[in-house]
Design a protein around this motif. Structure first.
Motif, PDB file in Angstrom:
ATOM      1  N   ARG A  60      47.276  46.032  35.382  1.00 31.34           N
ATOM      2  CA  ARG A  60      48.148  46.763  36.300  1.00 31.34           C
ATOM      3  C   ARG A  60      47.350  47.313  37.492  1.00 31.34           C
ATOM      4  O   ARG A  60      47.746  47.158  38.639  1.00 31.34           O
ATOM      5  CB  ARG A  60      48.841  47.904  35.561  1.00 31.34           C
ATOM      6  N   HIS A  62      44.376  46.331  38.565  1.00 30.16           N
ATOM      7  CA  HIS A  62      43.809  45.239  39.351  1.00 30.16           C
ATOM      8  C   HIS A  62      44.848  44.639  40.285  1.00 30.16           C
ATOM      9  O   HIS A  62      44.541  44.288  41.436  1.00 30.16           O
ATOM     10  CB  HIS A  62      43.237  44.173  38.420  1.00 30.16           C
ATOM     11  N   SER A  63      46.088  44.524  39.817  1.00 30.74           N
ATOM     12  CA  SER A  63      47.123  43.906  40.646  1.00 30.74           C
ATOM     13  C   SER A  63      47.703  44.864  41.683  1.00 30.74           C
ATOM     14  O   SER A  63      48.140  44.421  42.749  1.00 30.74           O
ATOM     15  CB  SER A  63      48.247  43.346  39.772  1.00 30.74           C
ATOM     16  N   GLN A  64      47.710  46.169  41.403  1.00 28.58           N
ATOM     17  CA  GLN A  64      48.389  47.090  42.306  1.00 28.58           C
ATOM     18  C   GLN A  64      47.472  47.873  43.248  1.00 28.58           C
ATOM     19  O   GLN A  64      47.932  48.358  44.275  1.00 28.58           O
ATOM     20  CB  GLN A  64      49.250  48.070  41.501  1.00 28.58           C
TER      21      GLN A  64
END
Length: 187
Positions: A60, A62-64
């Protein structure tokens, strides 16, 4: 259900998740789980569930998080050698400084790998340990500028990197609070 007591424990645990092995542990190692909220008699989640949660938080964040903030957290808190070195390389180009490239790179590396006390700083075979000579600022600037200038550059670089980490922790806290995995008292 809240899982982590604060954002820093969540970040450290999720970054360590990629380095966790599945080998047998001593009895005390199975009981100790840093960073989680203990329920009566132990953790609210099993060790496997906690590892799964750490991996989900990792994904989460890393993606956001914007890449610069993600790299700041990885450089500061990760125990994964290759990812930490990669993150340092990404951060060096983001730091604004009058210092030459070599100086910025060495200052960022010394920030991410603080000098350890003890014989040559050795603590573990799976840690990157820089030689004591690496921390000598005289080797960071081939043009041998005055010490005051080098200290000013180093302080500015550290301040910029710490500022990125602070910004990343604030952003991570917002993400994790929205997910409902942080304790209510987290500030």
């Amino acid at each position: 259900m809240t899982i982590y007591r604060d954002v820093l424990s969540a970040v450290v645990r999720c970054l360590a998740a990629e380095c966790i092995d599945n080998t047998s542990k001593q009895a005390w190692q199975k009981l100790y789980q840093a960073g989680d909220l203990p329920a009566k008699g132990g953790s609210a989640l099993s060790a496997r569930e906690m590892l799964d949660m750490d991996c989900l938080v990792h994904a989460r964040l890393h993606s956001q998080l914007p890449p610069r903030l993600w790299h700041a957290l990885v450089a500061k808190y990760s125990s994964h050698q290759a990812r930490k070195v990669e993150a340092i390389g990404c951060l060096v180009s983001l730091v604004e400084s009058a210092a030459p490239q070599l100086f910025r790179y060495k200052a960022a590396t010394a920030w991410a790998f603080p000098q350890l006390k003890g014989t040559d700083g050795k603590r573990s075979t799976d840690m990157i340990v820089l030689s004591a000579s690496f921390y000598d600022m005289n080797t960071w600037d081939p043009e041998a500028r005055p010490e005051q200038t080098r200290r000013r550059w180093r302080a500015g670089i550290r301040k910029a990197l710490e500022s990125l980490v602070d910004e990343a922790l604030i952003a991570a806290q917002e993400i994790l609070q929205a997910e409902g995995v942080l304790a209510e008292q987290a500030a």
